[in-house]
Scaffold this motif. Sequence first.
Motif, PDB file in Angstrom:
ATOM      1  N   LEU A 110       0.833  -1.207   0.000  1.00  3.87           N
ATOM      2  CA  LEU A 110       0.000   0.000   0.000  1.00  3.87           C
ATOM      3  C   LEU A 110       0.870   1.262   0.000  1.00  3.87           C
ATOM      4  O   LEU A 110       0.589   2.228  -0.712  1.00  3.87           O
ATOM      5  CB  LEU A 110      -0.928  -0.005   1.216  1.00  3.87           C
ATOM      6  CG  LEU A 110      -2.143  -0.938   1.134  1.00  3.87           C
ATOM      7  CD1 LEU A 110      -2.776  -1.104   2.512  1.00  3.87           C
ATOM      8  CD2 LEU A 110      -3.168  -0.401   0.142  1.00  3.87           C
ATOM      9  N   ILE A 111       1.929   1.251   0.818  1.00  9.86           N
ATOM     10  CA  ILE A 111       2.856   2.391   0.842  1.00  9.86           C
ATOM     11  C   ILE A 111       3.453   2.604  -0.541  1.00  9.86           C
ATOM     12  O   ILE A 111       3.483   3.721  -1.086  1.00  9.86           O
ATOM     13  CB  ILE A 111       3.981   2.159   1.874  1.00  9.86           C
ATOM     14  CG1 ILE A 111       3.458   2.356   3.300  1.00  9.86           C
ATOM     15  CG2 ILE A 111       5.181   3.067   1.602  1.00  9.86           C
ATOM     16  CD1 ILE A 111       3.315   3.804   3.716  1.00  9.86           C
ATOM     17  N   ILE A 131      -4.155   2.722   5.041  1.00 15.25           N
ATOM     18  CA  ILE A 131      -3.086   2.302   5.951  1.00 15.25           C
ATOM     19  C   ILE A 131      -3.347   2.800   7.362  1.00 15.25           C
ATOM     20  O   ILE A 131      -3.173   2.061   8.335  1.00 15.25           O
ATOM     21  CB  ILE A 131      -1.723   2.805   5.447  1.00 15.25           C
ATOM     22  CG1 ILE A 131      -1.353   2.131   4.122  1.00 15.25           C
ATOM     23  CG2 ILE A 131      -0.621   2.529   6.480  1.00 15.25           C
ATOM     24  CD1 ILE A 131      -0.172   2.767   3.424  1.00 15.25           C
ATOM     25  N   VAL A 132      -3.769   4.075   7.512  1.00 13.59           N
ATOM     26  CA  VAL A 132      -3.947   4.609   8.862  1.00 13.59           C
ATOM     27  C   VAL A 132      -5.131   3.967   9.578  1.00 13.59           C
ATOM     28  O   VAL A 132      -5.197   4.000  10.808  1.00 13.59           O
ATOM     29  CB  VAL A 132      -4.079   6.148   8.856  1.00 13.59           C
ATOM     30  CG1 VAL A 132      -2.817   6.795   8.312  1.00 13.59           C
ATOM     31  CG2 VAL A 132      -5.294   6.612   8.087  1.00 13.59           C
ATOM     32  N   THR A 133      -6.059   3.354   8.818  1.00 17.70           N
ATOM     33  CA  THR A 133      -7.097   2.570   9.491  1.00 17.70           C
ATOM     34  C   THR A 133      -6.543   1.239   9.980  1.00 17.70           C
ATOM     35  O   THR A 133      -7.004   0.699  10.985  1.00 17.70           O
ATOM     36  CB  THR A 133      -8.290   2.305   8.544  1.00 17.70           C
ATOM     37  OG1 THR A 133      -7.858   1.512   7.431  1.00 17.70           O
ATOM     38  CG2 THR A 133      -8.882   3.616   8.049  1.00 17.70           C
ATOM     39  N   ASP A 160      -0.751   4.319  13.981  1.00 21.37           N
ATOM     40  CA  ASP A 160       0.486   4.950  14.429  1.00 21.37           C
ATOM     41  C   ASP A 160       1.549   4.967  13.325  1.00 21.37           C
ATOM     42  O   ASP A 160       2.712   5.215  13.603  1.00 21.37           O
ATOM     43  CB  ASP A 160       1.018   4.207  15.660  1.00 21.37           C
ATOM     44  CG  ASP A 160       2.053   5.025  16.419  1.00 21.37           C
ATOM     45  OD1 ASP A 160       1.904   6.252  16.465  1.00 21.37           O
ATOM     46  OD2 ASP A 160       3.011   4.420  16.945  1.00 21.37           O
ATOM     47  N   ASP A 161       1.152   4.737  12.076  1.00 23.73           N
ATOM     48  CA  ASP A 161       2.121   4.631  10.986  1.00 23.73           C
ATOM     49  C   ASP A 161       2.568   6.024  10.541  1.00 23.73           C
ATOM     50  O   ASP A 161       1.819   6.761   9.884  1.00 23.73           O
ATOM     51  CB  ASP A 161       1.516   3.863   9.804  1.00 23.73           C
ATOM     52  CG  ASP A 161       2.587   3.403   8.817  1.00 23.73           C
ATOM     53  OD1 ASP A 161       3.322   4.263   8.312  1.00 23.73           O
ATOM     54  OD2 ASP A 161       2.678   2.187   8.573  1.00 23.73           O
ATOM     55  N   VAL A 162       3.794   6.393  10.901  1.00 19.70           N
ATOM     56  CA  VAL A 162       4.327   7.722  10.586  1.00 19.70           C
ATOM     57  C   VAL A 162       4.427   7.925   9.083  1.00 19.70           C
ATOM     58  O   VAL A 162       4.112   9.000   8.550  1.00 19.70           O
ATOM     59  CB  VAL A 162       5.702   7.911  11.250  1.00 19.70           C
ATOM     60  CG1 VAL A 162       6.376   9.177  10.743  1.00 19.70           C
ATOM     61  CG2 VAL A 162       5.552   7.966  12.761  1.00 19.70           C
ATOM     62  N   ARG A 163       4.860   6.868   8.370  1.00 18.71           N
ATOM     63  CA  ARG A 163       5.036   6.982   6.921  1.00 18.71           C
ATOM     64  C   ARG A 163       3.735   7.352   6.243  1.00 18.71           C
ATOM     65  O   ARG A 163       3.678   8.224   5.378  1.00 18.71           O
ATOM     66  CB  ARG A 163       5.550   5.673   6.338  1.00 18.71           C
ATOM     67  CG  ARG A 163       6.829   5.147   6.924  1.00 18.71           C
ATOM     68  CD  ARG A 163       6.985   3.679   6.558  1.00 18.71           C
ATOM     69  NE  ARG A 163       5.813   2.904   6.978  1.00 18.71           N
ATOM     70  CZ  ARG A 163       5.495   1.702   6.530  1.00 18.71           C
ATOM     71  NH1 ARG A 163       6.260   1.136   5.615  1.00 18.71           N
ATOM     72  NH2 ARG A 163       4.433   1.083   6.966  1.00 18.71           N
TER      73      ARG A 163
END
Length: 565
Positions: free
Chosen positions: A92-93, A115-117, A121-124
């Motif tokens: 996904l990134i 991704i954030v769902t 806590d994913d900084v990227r």
Amino acid sequence: MNRSQRKTGKTRLHANLMQQDNAWWNKALAHHQRKELTQAAACYARVSPSSPHYQAVLNNQALIAMQQKHYEHAVTLLRHALSIQPDFVDALINLGIVLKEQGQLEEAEACYRHIVTLQPDDVRAYGNLGVILKNRGQFADALTCYQQILTRHPHHVETLNNLGTLQKELGHLEMAAIHYRKALLIRPDQVDIMINLGIVCRELGRMEEAQTLFGQAATLRPNHPETLLNLGLTCKQLGHLQEAEHYYRKALIIQPQTARAYDLLGNVLHEQGRLQEAEASYRHALANQPDCALTHKHLGDTLRKLQQPEEAAACYRQALAIDPQDRASARFALAAMGCEPLPARASDDMLLDIYSKRARHWDQHNQTTYRGAEWVAQALRAQSLQQGGLAVLDAGCGTGMVGEWVRDWVTLLDGVDLSAEMLEKAREKQIYDNLYCQDLLSFMTGHPEAYDAITSAATLIHFGDLSPVFMAASQTLRKGGCFVFTLFPNEADLEGESVVVNPLDGFERGGCYVHGRGHVVAAATSAGFVVERMQLEIHEYLHDLPVHCFVVVAIKQSNRPSPPA
């Protein structure tokens, strides 16, 4: 991506296959890590699609395609990987990154939101989502993304830098400086952030601090042309022309084909009166970037001073052909030479370009040398209008410098300006009852008999024939209302009716005119005004020399003329 927008996440090489003993996988991974992409691709292709983690192979194959700029193929591979494992964060990134490269920002945004769902806590993901939202103009949402990261990771340097850049683009220079400083406290050796802070300091008028920052950056990265150009720019603004020349020439030794460096060098040579050298520098710039309208204009200015009018006019016409909106004011230069009719006024495009840049440091730059706003306010107060109960329109209000002088003396204070950036600065002062982003003539004609007075400092300098201005003012003023404004005088024909381009260096480029007294009186009279006062004062200082202005007070008579058909 430029230095002011550092990435918060990079493409990721997935190396966590359960079957680590797979010989082809191990070979592929070894080649990939050594950047032997052809060999790596061949080995990945030998891994069986029946592998339980084949999505990792597809992800890594996509990375090779991305590095080779085969973006469509990369998207196909990543979508295949995600069809096997929809929550595969690495894929996904990477898909978000490649979609952004293709300009498909909505789809890239969807990847990062997914991704954030999965990993709140994913900084990227938050960082890359913030970059995309900023690029799409969704500044508030981008700000939220960066704040989400800093809530969990308050010392995340890349995010502090990105947040500073966002605040800078919004014109919040003090906030931008705060975030850049925080980042540098954590990583004091980050040259890119040092440069970003230096640029902000320069725009805030803190030239000595900017010079120090660029000097530190040049010490850490001595052969970096952009650092040297910024250092040269700051030295020029401090008036240290020989130092500026030194840094520009040093940048050109490192990158001899840099058109911008040649243009900047030409400017300092021109300012020192070394016109032949300036001409050569501008020609070098155009050899490397022939479609730069501003450099053609600069070359024309130099040739004009070298008494080569035909060559100068050709340069101005070339600038106009490249940029018909004339942000470089080439049409004004042609009019000053008698080669073109005098434009009725500076174009909206030119003014927006000028004042969007000046808005950030307008007040700091003008607080010690500029007196136009003060003269307008004093002239308004000197009228027999009773204090209180007055409705005043500040036409071309800019950052609100007139408003600061008259706010305590009027009941209603409205401002209108073409520049949204200027209005944002005025809004921060909280002194206006209403602010409007609009052309001032159309605003005035659309608000009949709404005001008792109009103030206008350093705005009508951008109009040639003042007749339309007075006609619009007559429509928006009530009976007996006063119109108070500043103009630059035509000192070559002070009492006459002529209007010409302002001949002073810098003012022609800003789309400014000079007016004779006769023109002002004639335009006022035709619109039903009586000029009560037209006094010469010092408007500002340019290179420590006074620049004069007319301070004009015109009173609307009882019989308002009808607007022209």
